[in-house]
Design an enzyme around this catalytic site. Structure first.
Site, PDB file in Angstrom:
ATOM      1  N   ASN A 177      -4.170   6.109  -1.092  1.00  9.43           N
ATOM      2  CA  ASN A 177      -2.859   6.307  -1.707  1.00  9.43           C
ATOM      3  C   ASN A 177      -2.860   5.873  -3.180  1.00  9.43           C
ATOM      4  O   ASN A 177      -3.776   5.207  -3.640  1.00  9.43           O
ATOM      5  CB  ASN A 177      -1.813   5.505  -0.915  1.00  9.43           C
ATOM      6  CG  ASN A 177      -0.404   5.877  -1.304  1.00  9.43           C
ATOM      7  OD1 ASN A 177      -0.156   6.972  -1.812  1.00  9.43           O
ATOM      8  ND2 ASN A 177       0.534   4.966  -1.081  1.00  9.43           N
ATOM      9  N   LYS A 178      -1.799   6.242  -3.852  1.00  7.57           N
ATOM     10  CA  LYS A 178      -1.589   5.908  -5.267  1.00  7.57           C
ATOM     11  C   LYS A 178      -2.666   6.536  -6.155  1.00  7.57           C
ATOM     12  O   LYS A 178      -3.104   5.933  -7.150  1.00  7.57           O
ATOM     13  CB  LYS A 178      -1.533   4.378  -5.467  1.00  7.57           C
ATOM     14  CG  LYS A 178      -0.491   3.726  -4.547  1.00  7.57           C
ATOM     15  CD  LYS A 178      -0.113   2.331  -4.959  1.00  7.57           C
ATOM     16  CE  LYS A 178       0.898   1.750  -3.958  1.00  7.57           C
ATOM     17  NZ  LYS A 178       1.351   0.413  -4.302  1.00  7.57           N
ATOM     18  N   SER A 211      -5.536 -31.619  46.434  1.00  6.80           N
ATOM     19  CA  SER A 211      -5.059 -30.434  45.705  1.00  6.80           C
ATOM     20  C   SER A 211      -3.866 -30.762  44.807  1.00  6.80           C
ATOM     21  O   SER A 211      -2.742 -30.389  45.095  1.00  6.80           O
ATOM     22  CB  SER A 211      -4.722 -29.282  46.660  1.00  6.80           C
ATOM     23  OG  SER A 211      -3.979 -29.704  47.780  1.00  6.80           O
ATOM     24  N   SER A 253      -4.576 -39.423  47.609  1.00  4.58           N
ATOM     25  CA  SER A 253      -5.652 -40.044  48.383  1.00  4.58           C
ATOM     26  C   SER A 253      -5.055 -41.211  49.182  1.00  4.58           C
ATOM     27  O   SER A 253      -4.278 -41.991  48.642  1.00  4.58           O
ATOM     28  CB  SER A 253      -6.744 -40.552  47.431  1.00  4.58           C
ATOM     29  OG  SER A 253      -7.731 -41.231  48.153  1.00  4.58           O
ATOM     30  N   GLY A 254      -5.365 -41.297  50.461  1.00  6.15           N
ATOM     31  CA  GLY A 254      -4.830 -42.381  51.277  1.00  6.15           C
ATOM     32  C   GLY A 254      -3.427 -42.127  51.802  1.00  6.15           C
ATOM     33  O   GLY A 254      -2.805 -42.987  52.391  1.00  6.15           O
ATOM     34  N   SER A 255      -2.909 -40.916  51.609  1.00  5.64           N
ATOM     35  CA  SER A 255      -1.543 -40.631  52.067  1.00  5.64           C
ATOM     36  C   SER A 255      -1.498 -40.388  53.573  1.00  5.64           C
ATOM     37  O   SER A 255      -0.434 -40.466  54.184  1.00  5.64           O
ATOM     38  CB  SER A 255      -0.987 -39.408  51.329  1.00  5.64           C
ATOM     39  OG  SER A 255      -1.806 -38.276  51.594  1.00  5.64           O
ATOM     40  N   HIS A 309       0.903  -7.664   7.004  1.00  4.04           N
ATOM     41  CA  HIS A 309       0.743  -9.095   6.787  1.00  4.04           C
ATOM     42  C   HIS A 309      -0.360  -9.719   7.605  1.00  4.04           C
ATOM     43  O   HIS A 309      -0.583  -9.367   8.749  1.00  4.04           O
ATOM     44  CB  HIS A 309       2.058  -9.807   7.128  1.00  4.04           C
ATOM     45  CG  HIS A 309       2.884 -10.058   5.921  1.00  4.04           C
ATOM     46  ND1 HIS A 309       3.138 -11.310   5.452  1.00  4.04           N
ATOM     47  CD2 HIS A 309       3.481  -9.204   5.087  1.00  4.04           C
ATOM     48  CE1 HIS A 309       3.885 -11.218   4.350  1.00  4.04           C
ATOM     49  NE2 HIS A 309       4.107  -9.950   4.120  1.00  4.04           N
ATOM     50  N   ASP A 333       0.825  -1.200   0.000  1.00  2.86           N
ATOM     51  CA  ASP A 333       0.000   0.000   0.000  1.00  2.86           C
ATOM     52  C   ASP A 333       0.864   1.257   0.000  1.00  2.86           C
ATOM     53  O   ASP A 333       0.380   2.351  -0.206  1.00  2.86           O
ATOM     54  CB  ASP A 333      -0.908   0.034   1.236  1.00  2.86           C
ATOM     55  CG  ASP A 333      -2.184  -0.742   1.013  1.00  2.86           C
ATOM     56  OD1 ASP A 333      -2.466  -1.059  -0.151  1.00  2.86           O
ATOM     57  OD2 ASP A 333      -2.886  -1.012   1.994  1.00  2.86           O
TER      58      ASP A 333
END
Lengths: 319, 633
Positions: free
Chosen positions: B164-165, B540, B468-470, B113, B34
């Site tokens: 333009n142009k 968590s 779980s279960g810890s 572009h 352009d």
């Protein structure tokens, strides 16, 4: 269409009546630079200001004094001394730092010094790389600075026009022009990983004329070399080089002659061309600059090699 | 007198005039070819910003790689990086400078572009005005529309349509009018308060700096004439006063100043102000600068304010007029433009930076994205590079803000990826979500400190995380028993129990797990405010959500306890028979089986239940609390 073309003359009057409070371009540039400095101080761990003793550094330092007033700038200044700076630069530097009560760190590449690297013996490219680029990297590594203010401006050179205000460097101090972070509004992303650093350019949007106008307006002290005076020079390859000390080897047909000259940029004396001039006041310098037909970097010997040379130097870590 | 005459005859008068210029920042945008670079090159050339050595280089380059035969190719002045010069296109945002007698200009040159929306958005974010180039032979293209849309989204309120142009369409008024009408039909959908169209030829110089002898039918100003005259500042100073605090200035015990840049309006000593988000009120005492105290600080100025009262203000707070303070919220409707190759991840925690505050933010899946070519709203699950979408965003603490169309400084933000530290998104706040709108934070007399003092303890969150279960709940139970026995005030939030009530509506998908933890984190924050030692026993599994909980608390209040039991041990215990079900495929998204567990990197306390008795485990936690000064020995 309610928003067509020019406002009517009546609308124009209202516009100008409400626009009485406006900042000048220099006030805007000042405010932007101060804002940038405060962001860095708030978010970086260990910032430093690279102080090169030139006019851009003078403006940058003045802005730092303003940004943190009434406190002193909460960071030291760092001067990478190649050992070949004009004597007047060093004395000016020491006087100013003492007067302002600031901390100044200086660094000279010890290996380069031991090897006797200099522009006359090793040429400008090797000298600049070892004493300036490598010296700077050493100093940043030595003090573990994670943010360094520099006085570069976008108008200086084409590749700088695209550099960000906050420019990231890898742990090896490399700049990647293809992979810059987008910079939006005035919100700066200062996050980085361990070892990475940021070069920050608060004067990015200033032009050479802005710098001079601001120096004039704020009466900022600058190195006397910017003003014309009689100085001993020799002409080499069309460039006037000042004989600043006896380390300069003179060829048989060379005889220093006194000429009225001044410098448009300051660096290592053997690499900095003088211009013949009678401009010995700020006004006269600005006048001369406005009427001149060559850009300021023309006086720098290192820029002449090729048109993309600065971009190459920057990728390697030159400021 | 012309400026160049003034330079040689009266430099003092010249300086006086030129030190008081105004500043205009604008962008140029348009499609490839352009003539953007040519236009900027000509503006630089005509305003005498090109020096002889640069001109010589330009002439050489023009012959070597130029596209204009023997003529100067102005585009080469502007195209900077070596790689781009080889390709012959501008690929990034470049900034150029020139000045006339009345104004200094900063031009952001942005590419046309297809794939570079992000660059244009970057340039537009700091621009007051956009020059939109149209090739008169092509008329309004898809890209023209896209650029106009992006400019309007970014709040650029002045658009100049440079057709333009014109030299290539015989300087035809009819062609010009058709293009302008075409564009206006489209632009009616956009918010563009000021639109002005100019027929130009950048190559031949018509209507760029001077008028055109070929287009007598056009009576308006040249492009440069328009740029010199347009007023863009009045709106900014008429906004309500705001200043985000950047830095607290404390040189000695007698001075406490708040440094920042005025982000709208005007401030004067004596003005009533409100500090947000705390809501505390005070008056401006002084506006301090190195030169002297000011009578007023205006939008755009960097100042240091002092207040008449000693109140606690830190970086990121906003000082604002108490008449119309900004709103406070932690959830927003926003427009986001995605800037990264990695798509946006709804639910992921990003860093969010506003004018001077860094917070954590999570983005919900877009309500819709906008096709920048058709302005059509499309359904979307995420945003890809260069996409624009409408998203709900939540932050981890309330922040003060204005909507972007009221104030570009206090309504904008960027999103930063936590791993790469890259800027991945940019956003504009549209409005707060109703839940949090207009709820100003209430300052209570009986605050956290008072609650804690009454109970004789320091409140804290003991966040037990693990499979779980810890053994999380068992240990938490034992710790609370001991705290109770020694007269401490505590409470347990247990994962299973909370899912029976508060979180009954949530399942076990990743999104629900994130929400599960967010609610529990908020509740535990309330309990800490009540002065309690709060024990949270939740699997968590995600680091980001535990960090979210940590960031809600004050420094030192959040104690992450990693109950580190190997999967094999937890599975062999299987107290609720859940592992068996999961292995059998009867329980989906079970942590450790088909859903990941991200172990803490630096937990305050780590317990390996494999080689430690329940008593020792509880003892270790209690000792940890004593070491950290939460309770006394």
């Amino acid at each position: 269409m309610h928003h067509a073309n020019l406002p009517s003359s009546n609308e124009r009057f209202i516009m100008s009546a409400t626009a009485q409070i406006h900042l000048t371009h220099l006030q805007r540039l000042e405010a932007e630079a101060i804002h940038i400095m405060r962001e860095v101080v708030s978010e970086a761990q260990n910032p430093v200001m690279l102080y090169s003793v030139g006019k851009d550094s003078a403006v940058m330092l003045h802005l730092a004094m303003k940004a943190f007033y009434p406190s002193k700038p909460p960071f030291p200044l760092l001067h990478v001394d190649t050992g070949w700076k004009f004597k007047e630069m060093i004395s000016f530097r020491d006087d100013l730092v003492a007067k302002l009560g600031l901390e100044l760190l200086t660094h000279t590449n010890p290996e380069g010094l031991a090897d006797g690297v200099g522009p006359f013996t090793h040429g400008s490219a090797v000298h600049t790389d070892i004493m300036k680029t490598q010296g700077l990297k050493q100093a940043l590594d030595k003090y573990q600075f994670d943010a360094a203010f520099g006085g570069a401006r976008r108008d200086e050179e084409k590749s700088r026009a695209k550099e960000r205000i906050f420019s990231f460097r890898s742990a090896q101090h490399q700049w990647d022009p293809k992979n810059q972070r987008p910079e939006l509004w005035s919100i700066y992303n200062v996050q980085k990983h361990e070892g990475e650093s940021i070069r920050v350019f608060p004067l990015s949007n200033w032009t050479e004329l802005d710098i001079w106008q601001y120096i004039h307006l704020e009466q900022i002290p600058i190195v006397p070399l910017y003003f014309a005076a009689e100085r001993p020079v020799v002409e080499r390859d069309g460039t006037l080089i000042m004989v600043d000390d006896d380390r300069m080897p003179l060829k048989d047909d060379e005889q220093p002659i006194l000429k009225n000259v001044r410098f448009r940029t300051l660096g290592c004396y053997p690499l900095t061309g003088a211009v013949e001039s009678t401009a010995d006041t700020l006004q006269a310098i600005i006048q001369e600059m406005l009427l001149t037909r060559t850009s300021e970097r023309q006086g720098r010997v290192i820029d002449h090699d090729q048109s993309a040379s600065m971009e190459k130097k920057k990728q390697e870590g030159y400021f | 007198m012309h400026q160049s005459d003034l330079i040689s005859s009266d430099i003092d008068a010249y300086l006086k005039a030129h030190e008081n210029k105004s500043l205009l920042r604008f962008i140029t945008c348009g499609s490839v070819d352009d003539g953007k670079s040519t236009l900027i090159g000509r503006l630089l050339y005509e305003s005498k910003m090109i020096f002889e050595d640069q001109l010589t280089a330009l002439e050489q380059d023009s012959k070597k790689v130029g596209t204009q035969g023997e003529n100067i190719d102005f585009a080469l002045l502007v195209d900077g990086l070596a790689a781009e010069r080889e390709q012959g296109i501008t690929i990034d945002v470049a900034y150029r400078f020139f000045a006339t007698e009345h104004r200094k200009f900063i031009v952001a040159d942005t590419p046309g572009h297809e794939q570079y929306t992000r660059n244009m958005a970057t340039g537009a974010s700091t621009a007051d005005l956009a020059v939109l180039l149209i090739d008169a032979r092509q008329g309004v293209l898809t890209q023209t529309k896209r650029h106009a849309f992006i400019a309007s989204q970014l709040g650029v309120r002045h658009i100049v349509l440079a057709v333009n142009k014109m030299d290539l369409v015989d300087y035809s008024e009819k062609v010009f009018n058709e293009i302008v009408d075409d564009f206006k039909t489209f632009a009616d959908q956009l918010d563009i308060p000021n639109l002005h169209a100019i027929p130009v030829s950048a190559l031949a110089g018509d209507n760029v700096v001077d008028g055109s002898r070929y287009m007598p039918w056009y009576e308006g100003p040249s492009l440069l004439g328009y740029l010199e005259g347009v007023d863009v500042e009045a709106e900014e100073t008429s906004l309500p006063f705001r200043m985000p605090v950047q830095w607290v200035n404390r040189p000695d015990l007698d001075f406490r100043g708040y440094a920042g840049r005025v982000a709208g309006g005007i401030v004067r000593p004596g003005d009533d102000v409100r500090v947000l988000p705390s809501g505390k009120q005070s008056k401006i005492a002084r506006i301090v600068t190195m030169d002297s105290d000011l009578d007023e600080g205006v939008s755009g100025q960097s100042v240091t304010l002092t207040l008449t009262d000693e109140i606690d203000i830190s970086r990121g707070d906003v000082i604002a007029t108490s008449e119309t303070p900004p709103e406070i919220s932690d959830q927003f409707d926003t427009t986001i433009i995605w800037l990264s190759e990695e798509p946006m991840l709804p639910g992921r925690s990003y860093r969010m930076k506003t004018s001077s505050r860094l917070v954590s933010a999570t983005v919900n899946a877009p309500k819709h994205k906008t096709d920048v070519n058709t302005l059509q709203k499309l359904p979307a699950k995420t945003l890809q590079l260069n996409e624009i979408g409408n998203c709900t965003l939540a932050v981890d603490r309330p922040i003060a803000f204005d909507s972007y169309n009221e104030n570009r400084q206090t309504g904008s933000f960027i999103l930063i990826d936590r791993m790469t530290n890259n800027t991945v998104g940019m956003g504009m706040i549209n409005f707060p979500l109703r839940r949090a709108a207009n709820i100003h934070w209430q300052n209570l007399d009986i605050n956290k400190a008072a609650n804690a003092e009454q109970k004789g303890q320091s409140p804290a969150v003991l966040w037990f995380t693990g499979l779980s279960g810890s053994g999380k709940s068992t240990i938490a139970n034992e710790v609370q028993r001991r705290l109770f026995a020694s007269g401490r005030h505590s409470f347990i939030l247990d994962g299973d129990n909370v899912r029976h009530g508060l979180n009954r509506d949530l399942g076990f998908t990743d999104a629900d797990r994130v929400e599960n933890i967010r609610r529990v984190a908020e509740v535990s924050k309330l309990m800490v405010d009540a002065g309690l030692i709060t024990l949270v026993s939740f699997i968590s599994p995600f680091r980001a959500e535990r960090d979210l909980a940590r960031n809600l608390m004050e420094e030192g209040e959040f104690i992450e306890i990693f109950v580190n039991t190997p999967l094999s041990v937890a599975e062999s215990r299987d107290p609720k028979g859940l592992y068996k079900k999961a292995r059998a495929g009867n329980l989906r998204n079970f942590t450790g089986i088909d859903s990941p567990y991200e172990a803490p990197e630096n937990p305050e306390i780590e317990i390996n239940t494999d080689d430690m008795s329940l008593e020792d485990a509880a003892e270790r936690v209690i000792n940890g609390l004593i070491e950290r000064g939460i309770i006394e020995a």
